[in-house]
Design a protein around this motif. Structure first.
Motif, PDB file in Angstrom:
ATOM      1  N   SER A   1      20.902   3.610  -0.688  1.00  0.00           N
ATOM      2  CA  SER A   1      21.829   4.710  -0.839  1.00  0.00           C
ATOM      3  C   SER A   1      21.286   6.209  -0.510  1.00  0.00           C
ATOM      4  N   GLY A   2      20.072   6.154   0.204  1.00  0.00           N
ATOM      5  CA  GLY A   2      19.516   7.269   0.504  1.00  0.00           C
ATOM      6  C   GLY A   2      18.847   8.280  -0.769  1.00  0.00           C
ATOM      7  N   HIS A   3      18.608   7.506  -1.721  1.00  0.00           N
ATOM      8  CA  HIS A   3      18.064   8.195  -2.691  1.00  0.00           C
ATOM      9  C   HIS A   3      16.527   7.873  -2.848  1.00  0.00           C
ATOM     10  N   TYR A   4      15.769   8.984  -3.006  1.00  0.00           N
ATOM     11  CA  TYR A   4      14.573   8.999  -3.034  1.00  0.00           C
ATOM     12  C   TYR A   4      13.827   8.612  -4.688  1.00  0.00           C
ATOM     13  N   PRO A   5      13.383   7.488  -4.805  1.00  0.00           N
ATOM     14  CA  PRO A   5      12.585   7.608  -6.484  1.00  0.00           C
ATOM     15  C   PRO A   5      11.419   8.576  -6.514  1.00  0.00           C
ATOM     16  N   VAL A   6      11.343   9.173  -7.292  1.00  0.00           N
ATOM     17  CA  VAL A   6      10.058  10.047  -7.783  1.00  0.00           C
ATOM     18  C   VAL A   6       9.433   9.346  -9.116  1.00  0.00           C
ATOM     19  N   ARG A   7       8.181   9.254  -8.904  1.00  0.00           N
ATOM     20  CA  ARG A   7       7.370   8.447 -10.039  1.00  0.00           C
ATOM     21  C   ARG A   7       6.404   9.357 -10.315  1.00  0.00           C
ATOM     22  N   ARG A   8       5.754   9.008 -11.716  1.00  0.00           N
ATOM     23  CA  ARG A   8       4.306   9.954 -12.094  1.00  0.00           C
ATOM     24  C   ARG A   8       3.373   8.238 -12.279  1.00  0.00           C
ATOM     25  N   GLY A   9       2.804   8.074 -11.543  1.00  0.00           N
ATOM     26  CA  GLY A   9       2.073   6.841 -11.511  1.00  0.00           C
ATOM     27  C   GLY A   9       3.203   5.617 -11.803  1.00  0.00           C
ATOM     28  N   ASP A  10       3.170   4.959 -13.157  1.00  0.00           N
ATOM     29  CA  ASP A  10       4.080   3.790 -13.568  1.00  0.00           C
ATOM     30  C   ASP A  10       5.073   4.261 -14.036  1.00  0.00           C
TER      31      ASP A  10
ATOM     32  N   MET B   1       0.871  -1.395   0.127  1.00  0.00           N
ATOM     33  CA  MET B   1      -0.064  -0.025   0.012  1.00  0.00           C
ATOM     34  C   MET B   1       0.744   1.238  -0.001  1.00  0.00           C
ATOM     35  N   PHE B   2       0.693   2.269  -0.835  1.00  0.00           N
ATOM     36  CA  PHE B   2       1.258   3.432  -1.082  1.00  0.00           C
ATOM     37  C   PHE B   2       1.014   4.499   0.120  1.00  0.00           C
ATOM     38  N   THR B   3       1.834   4.833   0.945  1.00  0.00           N
ATOM     39  CA  THR B   3       1.719   5.760   1.876  1.00  0.00           C
ATOM     40  C   THR B   3       2.186   7.290   1.533  1.00  0.00           C
ATOM     41  N   GLU B   4       1.560   8.002   0.522  1.00  0.00           N
ATOM     42  CA  GLU B   4       1.853   8.916  -0.003  1.00  0.00           C
ATOM     43  C   GLU B   4       2.333  10.153   1.045  1.00  0.00           C
ATOM     44  N   ARG B   5       1.316  10.511   1.750  1.00  0.00           N
ATOM     45  CA  ARG B   5       1.639  11.571   2.767  1.00  0.00           C
ATOM     46  C   ARG B   5       2.990  11.430   3.688  1.00  0.00           C
ATOM     47  N   LEU B   6       3.029  10.075   4.228  1.00  0.00           N
ATOM     48  CA  LEU B   6       4.089   9.515   5.009  1.00  0.00           C
ATOM     49  C   LEU B   6       5.561  10.052   4.309  1.00  0.00           C
ATOM     50  N   ASN B   7       5.500   9.532   2.955  1.00  0.00           N
ATOM     51  CA  ASN B   7       6.579   9.737   2.345  1.00  0.00           C
ATOM     52  C   ASN B   7       7.206  11.099   1.949  1.00  0.00           C
ATOM     53  N   ARG B   8       5.839  11.795   1.802  1.00  0.00           N
ATOM     54  CA  ARG B   8       6.410  13.109   1.731  1.00  0.00           C
ATOM     55  C   ARG B   8       6.894  14.083   3.027  1.00  0.00           C
ATOM     56  N   ILE B   9       6.317  13.614   4.081  1.00  0.00           N
ATOM     57  CA  ILE B   9       6.544  13.951   5.516  1.00  0.00           C
ATOM     58  C   ILE B   9       7.897  13.561   5.846  1.00  0.00           C
ATOM     59  N   ALA B  10       8.462  12.364   5.304  1.00  0.00           N
ATOM     60  CA  ALA B  10       9.492  11.769   5.895  1.00  0.00           C
ATOM     61  C   ALA B  10      10.647  12.492   4.997  1.00  0.00           C
TER      62      ALA B  10
ATOM     63  N   GLN C   1       4.695  11.291  -7.292  1.00  0.00           N
ATOM     64  CA  GLN C   1       5.073  10.382  -5.830  1.00  0.00           C
ATOM     65  C   GLN C   1       6.197  10.236  -5.623  1.00  0.00           C
ATOM     66  N   ILE C   2       6.220  10.518  -4.197  1.00  0.00           N
ATOM     67  CA  ILE C   2       7.993  10.234  -3.618  1.00  0.00           C
ATOM     68  C   ILE C   2       7.927   8.843  -2.923  1.00  0.00           C
ATOM     69  N   HIS C   3       8.708   8.054  -3.209  1.00  0.00           N
ATOM     70  CA  HIS C   3       8.837   6.911  -2.538  1.00  0.00           C
ATOM     71  C   HIS C   3       9.896   6.585  -1.505  1.00  0.00           C
ATOM     72  N   PRO C   4       9.924   5.818  -0.583  1.00  0.00           N
ATOM     73  CA  PRO C   4      10.739   5.905   0.634  1.00  0.00           C
ATOM     74  C   PRO C   4      12.109   5.673  -0.070  1.00  0.00           C
ATOM     75  N   ALA C   5      13.315   6.276   0.809  1.00  0.00           N
ATOM     76  CA  ALA C   5      14.645   6.072   0.243  1.00  0.00           C
ATOM     77  C   ALA C   5      15.196   4.853   0.239  1.00  0.00           C
TER      78      ALA C   5
ATOM     79  N   LEU D   1       9.167  16.359 -11.936  1.00  0.00           N
ATOM     80  CA  LEU D   1       7.827  16.369 -12.911  1.00  0.00           C
ATOM     81  C   LEU D   1       7.941  17.179 -13.960  1.00  0.00           C
ATOM     82  N   LYS D   2       8.319  18.551 -13.833  1.00  0.00           N
ATOM     83  CA  LYS D   2       8.349  19.658 -14.784  1.00  0.00           C
ATOM     84  C   LYS D   2       9.247  19.065 -15.968  1.00  0.00           C
TER      85      LYS D   2
END
Length: 311
Positions: free
Chosen positions: A115-124, A1-10, A108-112, A162-163
């Motif tokens: 390596s401490g890198h956060y994947p950023v996605r737009r849907g798939d 399950m994707f926890t979008e708000r938690l990921n952005r807060i972290a 969508q920001i995914h957990p790091a 995103l831009k």
């Protein structure tokens, strides 16, 4: 399950205050965190929300103070963000309605990762990665090989990715190959991309429309139709790899195993007429060839007459 708000807060942190997450069942979690937090400083659970019986939730604060007021819930210290995510999932995920401190965005920001890198996605679609270095955020867009940028927050970094992806989408949408694919999509004919490096001319590229019917043809073993873009003042250009401009024209090139002949040209914006020409060619390639041959002969004759008149 994707926890979008938690990921952005972290990733973003909470500016030394508390930020809450409303769960699907209506219960609340309050979080305090520094930016780029795999482990959250403080996690407050409301009275009806019980923490799992795991080591991640052992550090309980006996003197609970939340936003300057006493509260009857439970405050935990140094809780891993993924443990909070598991608790959120146990309660049905994040509620669709949240506070406006993290407004809806297109990424969508995914957990790091490790390596401490956060994947950023737009849907798939993966847009790239972001990482915090010292007090700034940098990004690694999709396809890039070097980190870049100096963004003040994770939200700014993710928005930049995103831009960049949206700009790439606009570029791709206007590139000749995709303009052709869109224009010819309703024809229902297979398209294939061809390319070749030509000595003294550089790379060339084109789209080939395949002939679905295969009866014997008098004009050769099997007819084909190539379509490409060129500048109107450049006879040698042959490409589908750049954006279409008003100064361009489409060229339809007819051929078989033995010969090639320019069938027709169309203005850059006249893709409807180009599609109609393709349909006519597919319906009767020999008739299209005959008409193109007659037009070519007429053009050559006119050129000869003009030259004779000048002399």
């Amino acid at each position: 399950m994707f926890t979008e708000r938690l990921n952005r807060i972290a990733a973003a942190g909470t500016r030394r205050g508390y930020t809450r997450i409303r769960l699907a069942d209506g219960l609340m979690i309050y979080i305090k965190a520094m930016p780029n937090s795999a482990v959250l400083e403080e996690v407050y659970l409301v009275p009806d929300l019980a923490a799992p019986d795991t080591d991640d939730w052992e550090a309980e604060d006996d003197e609970l103070v939340l936003t300057g007021q006493s509260a009857s819930g439970t405050l935990y210290l140094e809780v891993p963000a993924d443990a909070v995510g598991e608790l959120i999932e146990q309660h049905g995920g994040e509620h669709a309605t949240q506070d406006a401190d993290f407004p809806p965005v297109g990424y969508q920001i995914h957990p790091a990762d490790d390596s401490g890198h956060y994947p950023v996605r737009r849907g798939d679609q993966r847009l790239g990665y972001m990482a915090r270095r010292a007090r700034i955020w940098q990004v690694l867009p999709l396809g890039a090989t070097m980190w870049s940028g100096a963004f003040a927050s994770s939200e700014e970094a993710a928005d930049h990715l995103l831009k960049a992806a949206e700009a790439a989408d606009r570029h791709t949408a206007h590139r000749a190959e995709w303009v052709l694919r869109d224009a010819l999509a309703e024809c229902g004919l297979p398209l294939s991309r061809g390319s070749q490096a030509v000595l003294g001319q550089g790379p060339t590229s084109w789209m080939e429309i395949e002939q679905l019917h295969r009866p014997p043809y008098r004009m050769g073993d099997e007819p084909y139709l190539l379509v490409y873009l060129r500048r109107q003042d450049d006879e040698d250009e042959m490409t589908v790899d750049r954006e279409v401009t008003d100064a361009d024209e489409w060229v339809a090139l007819l051929g078989d195993d033995d010969t090639q002949l320019r069938g027709a040209t169309f203005a850059a914006a006249d893709t409807a007429a180009l599609a109609a020409y393709v349909v006519d060619w597919h319906r009767d390639p020999e008739a299209t060839w005959t008409a193109a041959l007659a037009a070519d002969h007429a053009h050559r004759l006119a050129a000869l007459n003009a030259a004779a008149t000048r002399s």
